[in-house]
Design a protein around this motif. Sequence first.
Motif, PDB file in Angstrom:
ATOM      1  N   MET A 206       0.842  -1.195   0.000  1.00 20.45           N
ATOM      2  CA  MET A 206       0.000   0.000   0.000  1.00 20.45           C
ATOM      3  C   MET A 206       0.880   1.249   0.000  1.00 20.45           C
ATOM      4  O   MET A 206       1.971   1.245   0.583  1.00 20.45           O
ATOM      5  N   PRO A 207       0.418   2.361  -0.618  1.00 21.65           N
ATOM      6  CA  PRO A 207       1.247   3.557  -0.715  1.00 21.65           C
ATOM      7  C   PRO A 207       1.607   4.158   0.620  1.00 21.65           C
ATOM      8  O   PRO A 207       2.635   4.779   0.767  1.00 21.65           O
ATOM      9  N   ASN A 208       0.723   3.975   1.649  1.00 22.04           N
ATOM     10  CA  ASN A 208       0.985   4.606   2.932  1.00 22.04           C
ATOM     11  C   ASN A 208       1.517   3.639   3.980  1.00 22.04           C
ATOM     12  O   ASN A 208       1.506   3.938   5.161  1.00 22.04           O
ATOM     13  N   GLN A 209       1.950   2.454   3.564  1.00 23.36           N
ATOM     14  CA  GLN A 209       2.406   1.459   4.522  1.00 23.36           C
ATOM     15  C   GLN A 209       3.608   1.970   5.295  1.00 23.36           C
ATOM     16  O   GLN A 209       4.600   2.412   4.708  1.00 23.36           O
ATOM     17  N   ASN A 210       3.496   1.935   6.649  1.00 19.22           N
ATOM     18  CA  ASN A 210       4.572   2.361   7.549  1.00 19.22           C
ATOM     19  C   ASN A 210       4.914   3.839   7.409  1.00 19.22           C
ATOM     20  O   ASN A 210       5.969   4.272   7.852  1.00 19.22           O
ATOM     21  N   LYS A 211       4.041   4.629   6.823  1.00 23.94           N
ATOM     22  CA  LYS A 211       4.275   6.065   6.704  1.00 23.94           C
ATOM     23  C   LYS A 211       3.086   6.817   7.277  1.00 23.94           C
ATOM     24  O   LYS A 211       1.939   6.401   7.105  1.00 23.94           O
TER      25      LYS A 211
ATOM     26  N   HIS B 238      -6.906  20.364  -1.263  1.00 23.12           N
ATOM     27  CA  HIS B 238      -6.801  19.554  -2.473  1.00 23.12           C
ATOM     28  C   HIS B 238      -7.957  18.545  -2.556  1.00 23.12           C
ATOM     29  O   HIS B 238      -8.504  18.300  -3.639  1.00 23.12           O
ATOM     30  N   ILE B 239      -8.305  17.971  -1.411  1.00 26.83           N
ATOM     31  CA  ILE B 239      -9.421  17.021  -1.396  1.00 26.83           C
ATOM     32  C   ILE B 239     -10.713  17.716  -1.798  1.00 26.83           C
ATOM     33  O   ILE B 239     -11.490  17.196  -2.610  1.00 26.83           O
TER      34      ILE B 239
ATOM     35  N   ALA C 226     -14.729  18.483  -8.261  1.00 24.87           N
ATOM     36  CA  ALA C 226     -14.550  18.079  -9.660  1.00 24.87           C
ATOM     37  C   ALA C 226     -15.160  16.706  -9.945  1.00 24.87           C
ATOM     38  O   ALA C 226     -15.013  16.183 -11.044  1.00 24.87           O
ATOM     39  N   ARG C 227     -15.795  16.106  -8.937  1.00 20.09           N
ATOM     40  CA  ARG C 227     -16.509  14.830  -9.048  1.00 20.09           C
ATOM     41  C   ARG C 227     -15.591  13.654  -9.340  1.00 20.09           C
ATOM     42  O   ARG C 227     -15.971  12.699 -10.029  1.00 20.09           O
ATOM     43  N   LEU C 228     -14.354  13.674  -8.822  1.00 19.33           N
ATOM     44  CA  LEU C 228     -13.456  12.526  -8.950  1.00 19.33           C
ATOM     45  C   LEU C 228     -13.868  11.460  -7.941  1.00 19.33           C
ATOM     46  O   LEU C 228     -14.364  11.781  -6.850  1.00 19.33           O
ATOM     47  N   ASN C 229     -13.666  10.191  -8.309  1.00 18.49           N
ATOM     48  CA  ASN C 229     -13.974   9.125  -7.361  1.00 18.49           C
ATOM     49  C   ASN C 229     -12.814   8.959  -6.376  1.00 18.49           C
ATOM     50  O   ASN C 229     -11.766   9.601  -6.495  1.00 18.49           O
ATOM     51  N   ASP C 230     -12.998   8.053  -5.384  1.00 17.14           N
ATOM     52  CA  ASP C 230     -12.017   7.924  -4.306  1.00 17.14           C
ATOM     53  C   ASP C 230     -10.639   7.519  -4.818  1.00 17.14           C
ATOM     54  O   ASP C 230      -9.614   8.070  -4.398  1.00 17.14           O
ATOM     55  N   ARG C 231     -10.585   6.548  -5.706  1.00 15.65           N
ATOM     56  CA  ARG C 231      -9.297   6.091  -6.215  1.00 15.65           C
ATOM     57  C   ARG C 231      -8.578   7.199  -6.990  1.00 15.65           C
ATOM     58  O   ARG C 231      -7.358   7.358  -6.873  1.00 15.65           O
ATOM     59  N   GLN C 232      -9.325   7.955  -7.771  1.00 15.92           N
ATOM     60  CA  GLN C 232      -8.718   9.041  -8.533  1.00 15.92           C
ATOM     61  C   GLN C 232      -8.164  10.114  -7.603  1.00 15.92           C
ATOM     62  O   GLN C 232      -7.076  10.657  -7.847  1.00 15.92           O
ATOM     63  N   ILE C 233      -8.891  10.405  -6.530  1.00 17.51           N
ATOM     64  CA  ILE C 233      -8.415  11.420  -5.587  1.00 17.51           C
ATOM     65  C   ILE C 233      -7.141  10.946  -4.894  1.00 17.51           C
ATOM     66  O   ILE C 233      -6.188  11.723  -4.724  1.00 17.51           O
TER      67      ILE C 233
ATOM     68  N   GLU D  42      -4.910   8.881  -6.052  1.00 23.73           N
ATOM     69  CA  GLU D  42      -3.827   8.948  -7.039  1.00 23.73           C
ATOM     70  C   GLU D  42      -3.311  10.375  -7.190  1.00 23.73           C
ATOM     71  O   GLU D  42      -2.101  10.604  -7.290  1.00 23.73           O
ATOM     72  N   GLU D  43      -4.228  11.343  -7.223  1.00 30.16           N
ATOM     73  CA  GLU D  43      -3.813  12.737  -7.369  1.00 30.16           C
ATOM     74  C   GLU D  43      -3.121  13.245  -6.108  1.00 30.16           C
ATOM     75  O   GLU D  43      -2.160  14.013  -6.187  1.00 30.16           O
ATOM     76  N   LEU D  44      -3.594  12.817  -4.930  1.00 31.79           N
ATOM     77  CA  LEU D  44      -2.952  13.238  -3.686  1.00 31.79           C
ATOM     78  C   LEU D  44      -1.525  12.722  -3.591  1.00 31.79           C
ATOM     79  O   LEU D  44      -0.631  13.420  -3.086  1.00 31.79           O
ATOM     80  N   CYS D  45      -1.290  11.512  -4.091  1.00 27.89           N
ATOM     81  CA  CYS D  45       0.065  10.955  -4.067  1.00 27.89           C
ATOM     82  C   CYS D  45       1.029  11.770  -4.924  1.00 27.89           C
ATOM     83  O   CYS D  45       2.239  11.735  -4.702  1.00 27.89           O
ATOM     84  N   LYS D  46       0.500  12.496  -5.889  1.00 28.18           N
ATOM     85  CA  LYS D  46       1.336  13.360  -6.719  1.00 28.18           C
ATOM     86  C   LYS D  46       1.642  14.684  -6.028  1.00 28.18           C
ATOM     87  O   LYS D  46       2.587  15.380  -6.396  1.00 28.18           O
ATOM     88  N   LEU D  47       0.823  15.034  -5.011  1.00 35.28           N
ATOM     89  CA  LEU D  47       0.947  16.343  -4.381  1.00 35.28           C
ATOM     90  C   LEU D  47       1.714  16.302  -3.063  1.00 35.28           C
ATOM     91  O   LEU D  47       2.343  17.286  -2.687  1.00 35.28           O
ATOM     92  N   ILE D  48       1.644  15.172  -2.354  1.00 36.31           N
ATOM     93  CA  ILE D  48       2.316  15.093  -1.062  1.00 36.31           C
ATOM     94  C   ILE D  48       3.743  14.577  -1.230  1.00 36.31           C
ATOM     95  O   ILE D  48       4.113  14.045  -2.270  1.00 36.31           O
ATOM     96  N   ASP D  49       4.528  14.766  -0.198  1.00 34.32           N
ATOM     97  CA  ASP D  49       5.909  14.255  -0.178  1.00 34.32           C
ATOM     98  C   ASP D  49       5.854  12.763   0.166  1.00 34.32           C
ATOM     99  O   ASP D  49       5.751  12.391   1.327  1.00 34.32           O
ATOM    100  N   THR D  50       5.912  11.925  -0.856  1.00 33.28           N
ATOM    101  CA  THR D  50       5.761  10.479  -0.636  1.00 33.28           C
ATOM    102  C   THR D  50       6.971   9.864   0.063  1.00 33.28           C
ATOM    103  O   THR D  50       6.896   8.718   0.517  1.00 33.28           O
ATOM    104  N   ASN D  51       8.078  10.597   0.139  1.00 30.68           N
ATOM    105  CA  ASN D  51       9.218  10.102   0.909  1.00 30.68           C
ATOM    106  C   ASN D  51       8.949  10.180   2.409  1.00 30.68           C
ATOM    107  O   ASN D  51       9.553   9.446   3.200  1.00 30.68           O
ATOM    108  N   GLN D  52       8.064  11.093   2.779  1.00 33.00           N
ATOM    109  CA  GLN D  52       7.775  11.308   4.190  1.00 33.00           C
ATOM    110  C   GLN D  52       6.378  10.837   4.577  1.00 33.00           C
ATOM    111  O   GLN D  52       6.167  10.316   5.673  1.00 33.00           O
TER     112      GLN D  52
END
Length: 281
Positions: free
Chosen positions: A1-6, A17-18, A24-31, A33-43
């Motif tokens: 999972m993208p947020n495992q241990n983070k 952003h949410i 914009a009527r995006l579904n949960d999975r699309q949101i 995916e877009e949030l992962c592009k905006l946050i610092d995924t290293n942290q």
Amino acid sequence: MPNQNKPTSPIEEIEPHIMRMWKARLNDRQIVEELCKLIDTNQYGIGLTKFIQIRKQMGLIRTRQQGHTAQSIQNAMVELQAIYPNAGAHEMISLLYHEHNMSVSRSVIWDYFATYEPHLIRHRKAHRLQRCHFWAAGINDLWAVDQHDKWNHFGLALHTGIEPFSGKILWIHIWHSNRNPQLILTYYLDVVEEFGFIPLITQSDPGSENFGIANAQTMLCQWHNHTLEGTLQHRWMRSRKNIKPEIMWSQLCQRFTPGFETLLEDGVHQGWYDIDNTLQL
């Protein structure tokens, strides 16, 4: 999972952003995916399950969970119909969503109209559509501009510019006049400055108010392409052939104008009432 241990990113950072993507009527999975592009995924990380928890904490609930019925949306529908008396089912779904945060299915809207407004359904079905074709080579192939004079008796004049291929409204301005070529030209130049480019051609009804746009468009095209010297990069459309802006004005008159004109009429009548009282004093 993208947020495992983070840890999850702070709510105050991702909440705007949410909300933007929710509107914009995006579904949960699309949101997610877009949030992962905006946050610092290293942290930080965020997964679908955690996002759904955050969404519910923010009070953002999907259509099925809201469970609206024709009765539960009645007050909101009455309020919206006072402003948008000619809005159809599709537009009402959007208005309820954006103005009342109510996610309602089309079947519920139809149930409401069938229960409370059956005469509107009969009126809507009585219309006969006349289809026309409008051709554009692609985005920014042309910009179509037009004025609207139906509110002149209020001292208000409208002007719009539209990109027909995408249907994007480039501008819609209201002033006490739409006959000043210099003023109309500023609408065009402001958009050009904002976008950083011009269309291949502009288009309008015949009229001196559009001379500024026609001349500026032609000059800019010739400046960037010397082979266009001696040509006019503006198209004059006669006999109501400037279709796209006419459609936009038609939709404005059908959906927005009736309710808004009521407010304008009240303001005019109140203004005359105040003047009469002042004169009597």
